[in-house]
Design an enzyme around this catalytic site. Structure first.
Site, PDB file in Angstrom:
ATOM      1  N   HIS A 139       0.869  -1.181   0.000  1.00  0.00           N
ATOM      2  CA  HIS A 139       0.000   0.000   0.000  1.00  0.00           C
ATOM      3  C   HIS A 139       0.902   1.227   0.000  1.00  0.00           C
ATOM      4  CE1 HIS A 139      -3.613  -2.387   1.179  1.00  0.00           C
ATOM      5  NE2 HIS A 139      -2.705  -3.146   1.775  1.00  0.00           N
ATOM      6  N   ARG A 172      -0.243   4.442  -0.784  1.00  0.00           N
ATOM      7  CA  ARG A 172      -1.041   5.611  -0.321  1.00  0.00           C
ATOM      8  C   ARG A 172      -1.098   6.795  -1.284  1.00  0.00           C
ATOM      9  NH1 ARG A 172      -3.225   2.137   2.977  1.00  0.00           N
ATOM     10  NH2 ARG A 172      -2.124   1.729   4.902  1.00  0.00           N
ATOM     11  N   ASP A 190      -8.882  -4.818  -1.451  1.00  0.00           N
ATOM     12  CA  ASP A 190      -8.111  -5.103  -0.231  1.00  0.00           C
ATOM     13  C   ASP A 190      -8.263  -4.032   0.844  1.00  0.00           C
ATOM     14  OD1 ASP A 190      -6.181  -6.907   1.140  1.00  0.00           O
ATOM     15  OD2 ASP A 190      -5.046  -5.049   1.251  1.00  0.00           O
ATOM     16  N   HIS A 222      -9.830  -9.756   0.131  1.00  0.00           N
ATOM     17  CA  HIS A 222      -9.505  -9.651   1.558  1.00  0.00           C
ATOM     18  C   HIS A 222     -10.549 -10.477   2.317  1.00  0.00           C
ATOM     19  CE1 HIS A 222      -8.170  -7.042   5.095  1.00  0.00           C
ATOM     20  NE2 HIS A 222      -9.094  -7.842   5.580  1.00  0.00           N
ATOM     21  N   HIS A 268      -2.718 -12.492   2.537  1.00  0.00           N
ATOM     22  CA  HIS A 268      -2.447 -12.537   3.990  1.00  0.00           C
ATOM     23  C   HIS A 268      -3.213 -13.609   4.775  1.00  0.00           C
ATOM     24  CE1 HIS A 268      -5.896  -9.853   3.693  1.00  0.00           C
ATOM     25  NE2 HIS A 268      -5.186  -8.759   3.500  1.00  0.00           N
ATOM     26  N   ASP A 280       2.273  -6.918   2.604  1.00  0.00           N
ATOM     27  CA  ASP A 280       1.116  -6.101   2.993  1.00  0.00           C
ATOM     28  C   ASP A 280       1.599  -4.800   3.655  1.00  0.00           C
ATOM     29  OD1 ASP A 280      -1.415  -5.181   3.438  1.00  0.00           O
ATOM     30  OD2 ASP A 280      -1.956  -6.660   4.959  1.00  0.00           O
ATOM     31  N   HIS A 327       1.069   3.901   8.179  1.00  0.00           N
ATOM     32  CA  HIS A 327       0.148   4.805   8.886  1.00  0.00           C
ATOM     33  C   HIS A 327       0.976   5.800   9.695  1.00  0.00           C
ATOM     34  CE1 HIS A 327      -3.522   2.758   7.766  1.00  0.00           C
ATOM     35  NE2 HIS A 327      -2.991   1.597   8.116  1.00  0.00           N
ATOM     36  N   GLY A 370      -2.547  -2.038  10.274  1.00  0.00           N
ATOM     37  CA  GLY A 370      -1.505  -2.017   9.240  1.00  0.00           C
ATOM     38  C   GLY A 370      -0.107  -2.018   9.820  1.00  0.00           C
TER      39      GLY A 370
HETATM   40  O1  DOR Z   1      -3.921  -4.182   8.246  1.00  0.00           O
HETATM   41  C1  DOR Z   1      -4.217  -3.878   7.106  1.00  0.00           C
HETATM   42  N1  DOR Z   1      -3.983  -2.644   6.641  1.00  0.00           N
HETATM   43  N2  DOR Z   1      -4.801  -4.785   6.323  1.00  0.00           N
HETATM   44  C2  DOR Z   1      -5.273  -4.470   5.114  1.00  0.00           C
HETATM   45  O2  DOR Z   1      -5.745  -5.341   4.431  1.00  0.00           O
HETATM   46  C3  DOR Z   1      -5.247  -3.061   4.647  1.00  0.00           C
HETATM   47  C4  DOR Z   1      -4.130  -2.351   5.264  1.00  0.00           C
HETATM   48  C5  DOR Z   1      -4.165  -0.869   5.031  1.00  0.00           C
HETATM   49  O3  DOR Z   1      -4.420  -0.439   3.917  1.00  0.00           O
HETATM   50  O4  DOR Z   1      -3.864  -0.133   5.989  1.00  0.00           O
END
Ligand code: DOR
Length: 428
Positions: A69, A71, A158, A185, A238, A311, A315, A330
């Protein structure tokens, strides 16, 4: 990682070369000419070449992560394509697939083109995964054909499960002629509810709402049944629970063409790792019990789970410092991936060649990418690593814009020393 453009001739000598595509491991050297594979052999003489002495190191394919990811667009404060690419290179990855849960989501042909164009200037191959449903709302399918035409390599919502079984059936059917996988997911939200961590003795002890393992396995089983019925192409992301592994194993034994991934954090940690309410261990699906973890490791060993994917989910510190119930799910994982998985799987008796195959050949084949990276004339995508180096993972090892890694402070084994990608050499 410091990067510099490769010279015209570059010789990686005295390496332990692992070629997962041809199932070969032998000592030797690799000569690159203008950034491309020119020669691979026992002894190569190229006096005019700049050399990298790979004595004691493994030289192999660049890793491929089919689940990250980054962002962008929307939350560039957490990660951009460029910062994510730096994290990838530090972890030995030369190719990644970015998930569509951006803001706005990648749910149109234009948004797919945006990623392809913006990613094309970066030294890591970046492939967009398109959203299955418009706005990831689980109601209407996106323009799957047009998005594939722009470069979408798979479809996924996802972060959000496809709860509607009819929609899941449709996307599995409609992607058949497009030749791309569907990645769902798997977490049944009616069982997950407001769950915060794996449901078990630890959730009771910590007073946190639990997420039962069947919330995953019920949906994994549904998706396997729909795949068998439609003939579609499913990749399961995952995988976290023993029960899901049982369904996948049975489906594979029955001949179903399905692939499955596990993350480094599900292999490394257990629900007990949340004992101090560390929100950096909060993830979806949750980190499960010691028994689940053992089954996941066995599943990688016997090939039921054929892919390791990070994955990587950045954040902000502010978000992760919130009370446990409010913090987002995440974990970032690109920089620590190899050291984490080789530590746990190596100690469990797995061969290095097999671990490398789960991070190189298998994800490429699952996505329909070229897997034979050591062919003459190909642009070099090479990772050089020291499988014996034991090190402690610190914040200073992160290249991501975010810091939400539970691996900080952990002992890892195996370290990426250099990554060659897109005509560049990156060294630790
Ligand atoms: O923990 C997670 N965070 N699982 C996911 O499938 C998405 C991801 C996110 O985008 O933060």
């Amino acid at each position: 990682m410091k990067g510099k453009a490769l010279p015209k001739l570059f010789l990686i000598k005295n390496g332990d070369i692992i070629d997962p595509a041809n199932g070969k491991r032998s000592p030797g050297s690799i000569l690159l000419k203008n950034g491309r594979i020119d020669k691979i052999g026992k002894r190569i003489s190229a006096p005019e070449a700049e050399t990298y002495d790979a004595n004691g190191k493994v030289v192999t394919h660049g890793f491929c992560d089919l689940h990250v990811h980054f962002r962008e667009p929307g939350r560039e404060d957490k990660e951009t394509l460029a910062s994510g690419a730096n994290a990838a290179l530090a972890g030995g990855f030369t190719e990644v697939c970015v998930m569509p849960n951006t803001d706005p989501p990648l749910d149109t042909p234009q948004s797919i083109r945006f990623i392809v164009e913006k990613g094309s200037g970066l030294p890591v191959k970046i492939h967009p995964i398109g959203a299955i449903s418009s706005g990831q709302l689980g109601k209407e399918l996106t323009e799957l054909g047009a998005m594939t035409g722009e470069g979408a390599v798979a479809f996924s919502d996802d972060g959000i499960p496809v709860m509607d079984s009819g929609l899941m059936r449709q996307v599995l059917e409609y992607t058949i002629p497009l030749g791309v996988p569907v990645i769902n997911h798997a977490e049944d939200l009616t069982l997950k509810l407001n769950g915060q961590m794996h449901e078990g003795t630890w959730s009771t002890r910590l007073g946190l709402a639990g997420i039962p393992d069947v919330s995953e396995s019920i949906m994994v089983n549904r998706d396997l049944e729909l795949t068998a019925m439609t003939g579609g192409r499913l990749h399961i992301p995952h995988v976290s629970s023993a029960k899901s592994v049982e369904w996948i194993r049975a489906a594979k034994e029955g001949g179903l063409n399905v692939t499955a991934e596990v993350t480094p954090h599900h292999l490394f940690f257990t629900d007990g790792s949340l004992h101090a309410y560390d929100t950096n261990c909060k993830v979806a699906p949750p980190i499960r019990s010691r028994e689940d973890r053992q089954v996941l490791m066995d599943a990688v060993k016997d090939g039921t789970i054929d892919i390791i994917a990070t994955d990587h989910a950045p954040h902000t510190i502010e978000e992760k410092e919130m009370p446990f119930d409010w913090a987002p799910c995440g974990i970032i994982g690109l920089e620590s991936a190899f050291g984490a998985v080789w530590k746990v799987l190596g100690e469990a008796g797995m061969e290095l060649e097999q671990v490398i195959t789960t991070m190189t050949l298998n994800p490429r084949l699952a996505m329909g990418f070229e897997g034979n990276l050591f062919d003459n004339g190909r642009e070099a995508e090479i990772t050089i690593l020291d499988p014996d180096e034991e090190w402690i993972f610190f914040q200073e090892h992160l290249y991501s814009k975010s810091r939400n890694s539970p691996f900080i402070g952990q002992n890892l084994k195996g370290r990426v020393k250099a990554t060659i990608s897109a005509g560049w050499l990156f060294k630790q």
